[in-house]
Write an enzyme that holds these catalytic residues in place. Structure first.
Site, mmCIF file in Angstrom:
data_model
loop_
_atom_site.group_PDB
_atom_site.id
_atom_site.type_symbol
_atom_site.label_atom_id
_atom_site.label_comp_id
_atom_site.label_asym_id
_atom_site.label_seq_id
_atom_site.Cartn_x
_atom_site.Cartn_y
_atom_site.Cartn_z
ATOM 1 C CB VAL A 26 -0.960 -0.008 1.210
ATOM 2 C CG1 VAL A 26 -1.671 1.339 1.364
ATOM 3 C CG2 VAL A 26 -1.984 -1.139 1.064
ATOM 4 N N GLY A 106 -0.847 -22.602 -3.785
ATOM 5 C CA GLY A 106 -2.194 -22.599 -4.367
ATOM 6 C C GLY A 106 -2.597 -21.213 -4.815
ATOM 7 C CG ASP A 129 3.338 -24.812 5.023
ATOM 8 O OD1 ASP A 129 2.434 -25.281 4.312
ATOM 9 O OD2 ASP A 129 3.206 -24.582 6.236
ATOM 10 C CG MET A 171 1.089 -26.496 11.539
ATOM 11 S SD MET A 171 0.237 -24.907 11.331
ATOM 12 C CE MET A 171 -1.444 -25.404 11.672
ATOM 13 N N GLY A 172 3.555 -27.720 8.451
ATOM 14 C CA GLY A 172 4.373 -27.689 7.235
ATOM 15 C C GLY A 172 3.646 -28.318 6.077
ATOM 16 N N GLY A 187 18.266 -28.007 19.062
ATOM 17 C CA GLY A 187 19.114 -29.133 19.455
ATOM 18 C C GLY A 187 18.336 -30.419 19.647
ATOM 19 N NE ARG A 245 2.868 -37.744 29.860
ATOM 20 C CZ ARG A 245 2.933 -39.002 30.266
ATOM 21 N NH1 ARG A 245 3.377 -39.939 29.429
ATOM 22 N NH2 ARG A 245 2.598 -39.341 31.496
ATOM 23 C CG HIS A 251 -4.149 -23.534 13.501
ATOM 24 N ND1 HIS A 251 -4.391 -24.889 13.448
ATOM 25 C CD2 HIS A 251 -4.477 -23.049 12.283
ATOM 26 C CE1 HIS A 251 -4.863 -25.206 12.270
ATOM 27 N NE2 HIS A 251 -4.922 -24.121 11.536
ATOM 28 C CB ILE A 252 0.533 -22.261 18.923
ATOM 29 C CG1 ILE A 252 -0.558 -22.366 19.976
ATOM 30 C CG2 ILE A 252 1.742 -21.532 19.480
ATOM 31 C CD1 ILE A 252 -0.138 -23.102 21.230
HETATM 32 P P1 ADP Z 1 -2.007 -21.734 -0.251
HETATM 33 O O1 ADP Z 1 -2.002 -20.529 -1.134
HETATM 34 O O2 ADP Z 1 -1.601 -21.439 1.158
HETATM 35 O O3 ADP Z 1 -1.283 -22.900 -0.879
HETATM 36 P P2 ADP Z 1 -4.522 -23.047 -0.982
HETATM 37 O O4 ADP Z 1 -3.830 -24.149 -1.690
HETATM 38 O O5 ADP Z 1 -5.635 -23.355 -0.071
HETATM 39 O O6 ADP Z 1 -3.535 -22.181 -0.076
HETATM 40 O O7 ADP Z 1 -5.038 -22.012 -2.103
HETATM 41 C C1 ADP Z 1 -5.689 -20.819 -1.681
HETATM 42 C C2 ADP Z 1 -6.735 -20.423 -2.725
HETATM 43 O O8 ADP Z 1 -6.098 -20.229 -3.989
HETATM 44 C C3 ADP Z 1 -7.770 -21.515 -3.000
HETATM 45 O O9 ADP Z 1 -8.821 -21.481 -2.038
HETATM 46 C C4 ADP Z 1 -8.262 -21.104 -4.368
HETATM 47 O O10 ADP Z 1 -9.194 -20.040 -4.247
HETATM 48 C C5 ADP Z 1 -6.982 -20.593 -5.034
HETATM 49 N N1 ADP Z 1 -6.367 -21.680 -5.806
HETATM 50 C C6 ADP Z 1 -5.630 -22.708 -5.340
HETATM 51 N N2 ADP Z 1 -5.263 -23.524 -6.365
HETATM 52 C C7 ADP Z 1 -5.817 -22.991 -7.492
HETATM 53 C C8 ADP Z 1 -5.818 -23.353 -8.889
HETATM 54 N N3 ADP Z 1 -5.176 -24.454 -9.308
HETATM 55 N N4 ADP Z 1 -6.489 -22.575 -9.772
HETATM 56 C C9 ADP Z 1 -7.131 -21.458 -9.338
HETATM 57 N N5 ADP Z 1 -7.178 -21.046 -8.057
HETATM 58 C C10 ADP Z 1 -6.523 -21.810 -7.148
HETATM 59 O O1 F6P Z 2 -0.141 -23.990 4.702
HETATM 60 C C1 F6P Z 2 0.016 -23.481 5.992
HETATM 61 C C2 F6P Z 2 -0.570 -24.433 7.001
HETATM 62 O O2 F6P Z 2 -0.405 -23.908 8.290
HETATM 63 C C3 F6P Z 2 0.029 -25.828 6.960
HETATM 64 O O3 F6P Z 2 1.291 -25.897 7.601
HETATM 65 C C4 F6P Z 2 -1.044 -26.615 7.663
HETATM 66 O O4 F6P Z 2 -1.004 -28.006 7.365
HETATM 67 C C5 F6P Z 2 -2.310 -25.971 7.090
HETATM 68 O O5 F6P Z 2 -1.968 -24.630 6.763
HETATM 69 C C6 F6P Z 2 -3.473 -25.953 8.051
HETATM 70 O O6 F6P Z 2 -4.577 -25.449 7.315
HETATM 71 P P1 F6P Z 2 -5.839 -24.799 8.082
HETATM 72 O O7 F6P Z 2 -5.361 -23.507 8.691
HETATM 73 O O8 F6P Z 2 -6.844 -24.589 6.983
HETATM 74 O O9 F6P Z 2 -6.261 -25.788 9.137
#
Ligand code: ADP
Ligand code: F6P
Length: 321
Positions: A26, A106, A129, A171-172, A187, A245, A251-252
């Site tokens: 921005v 994604g 991740d 996570m990851g 460590g 344990r 999500h923390i």
């Molecule tokens: P991240 O970006 O963290 O990998 P996601 O895989 O859930 O998270 O993708 C986030 C959003 O991106 C999805 O909810 C969707 O709206 C969009 N998206 C993901 N993959 C595709 C795709 N192949 N084509 C179009 N939009 C996508």
């Molecule tokens: O992609 C980030 C992440 O935190 C991953 O490490 C984890 O597996 C996933 O998102 C959890 O997704 P959500 O927040 O939708 O439960």
């Protein structure tokens, strides 16, 4: 035709530092004389026209805040060509010709589709991740690792008191990077990641030997892509005879104030994305490689997979005896 107006959105799993990146986009856009809009709730906000004009004050007092003021969402409709076309049309109707997408792999797919539809798009790697190729680090990764390291420090105390082993699930999604970096930094005695094979029997035998030699705790970091911490702990207890344990950090790892590293990374990438758009570039994923800012074709990035750092993993094996 030079750029006049851009929008910014955050998408997918949120991460600490996303607000710093939004702030940089921005403020850099305003610095370059552009109008700038914020899209609420990721691609869903594009489809719902949930788009509002931003000014300097819109992003005041957020650099230190986790989460994202633009919120994020996962949007099923955007996987469809119709949804993508609707998103592009809604931007055009508002006279917005550029878009910065802050998210993971994604979200980059969605950004790439919009670029193909003529919206000048830039991607910024926002996910804890650290699984995005063509960048050494993603925004949020450093903060997530610091949260895991702090948790392991706390666990070490109580495990020592009780002479127990602690399995920590981190996570990851499918990436072992959080486990690897946090394991080395804390460590940990063992680090289990989906990218590398491991032998639970050998790990259990080494634990038994260490405890017999007077070691009074053992920390095992398990990336969620390997499996459930409970399952791993049950197997290790059965094999080693040492009480385990389990702590699932969940999500923390996705909350709290971003580290200064993530704030600086986000500020650099947000400004860089705007500079690239102003220079007439589009369809790129911004990243940082050996400290240098880079822009790589989204087309290339979405088809690539981040390589796992085997040399760092081998370091962890040498040091965690
Ligand atoms: P991240 O970006 O963290 O990998 P996601 O895989 O859930 O998270 O993708 C986030 C959003 O991106 C999805 O909810 C969707 O709206 C969009 N998206 C993901 N993959 C595709 C795709 N192949 N084509 C179009 N939009 C996508
Ligand atoms: O992609 C980030 C992440 O935190 C991953 O490490 C984890 O597996 C996933 O998102 C959890 O997704 P959500 O927040 O939708 O439960």
């Amino acid at each position: 035709m030079s750029l006049k107006s851009i929008a910014v959105l955050t998408s997918g799993g949120d991460s600490q530092g996303m607000n710093a990146a939004v702030r940089a986009v921005v403020r850099s856009a305003l610095y370059h004389g552009l109008d700038v809009y914020g899209v609420q709730r990721g691609f869903q906000g594009l489809l719902n026209n949930d788009i509002r004009k931003m000014d300097l004050r819109s992003v005041g007092d957020i650099i230190q805040r986790g989460g994202t003021i633009l919120q994020t969402a996962r949007c099923e409709e955007f996987y469809s060509p119709e949804g993508q076309a609707k998103g592009a049309e809604n931007l055009r109707k508002m006279g917005i010709d550029g878009l910065v997408v802050i998210g993971g792999n994604g979200s980059y797919q969605g950004a790439n589709k919009l670029n193909e539809l003529g919206i000048k798009t830039m991607g910024i790697p926002g996910t804890i991740d650290n699984d995005i190729p063509y960048t050494d680090f993603t925004i949020g990764f450093d903060t997530a690792v610091s949260i895991v390291v702090d948790a392991v420090n706390k666990l070490r105390d109580t495990m020592t008191s009780h002479e127990r082993s602690s399995v920590v699930e981190v996570m990851g999604r499918h990436s072992g990077y959080i486990a690897l970096y946090a394991g080395i930094a804390s460590g940990a005695e063992s680090i289990l990641v989906p990218e590398m094979p491991f032998d639970l029997e050998a790990i259990a035998a080494r634990m038994r030997e260490n405890f017999q030699q007077g070691k009074r705790h053992s920390i095992i970091l398990v990336a969620e892509g390997v499996g459930k911490g409970d399952d791993i702990a049950a197997k290790i207890t059965a094999l080693s005879g040492i009480e385990c344990r389990v702590t699932v950090l969940g999500h923390i790892q996705r909350g709290g104030t971003p580290t200064h590293n993530d704030r600086i990374l986000a500020s650099r990438l947000g400004d860089f994305a705007v500079q690239r758009l102003v220079a007439g570039d589009s369809g790129k994923a911004c990243g940082i490689i050996r400290g240098e800012l880079v822009a790589t074709d989204l087309d290339v990035v979405v088809k690539a997979k981040k390589e796992f750092d085997r040399s760092l993993y081998e370091l962890s094996l040498r040091l965690s005896q």
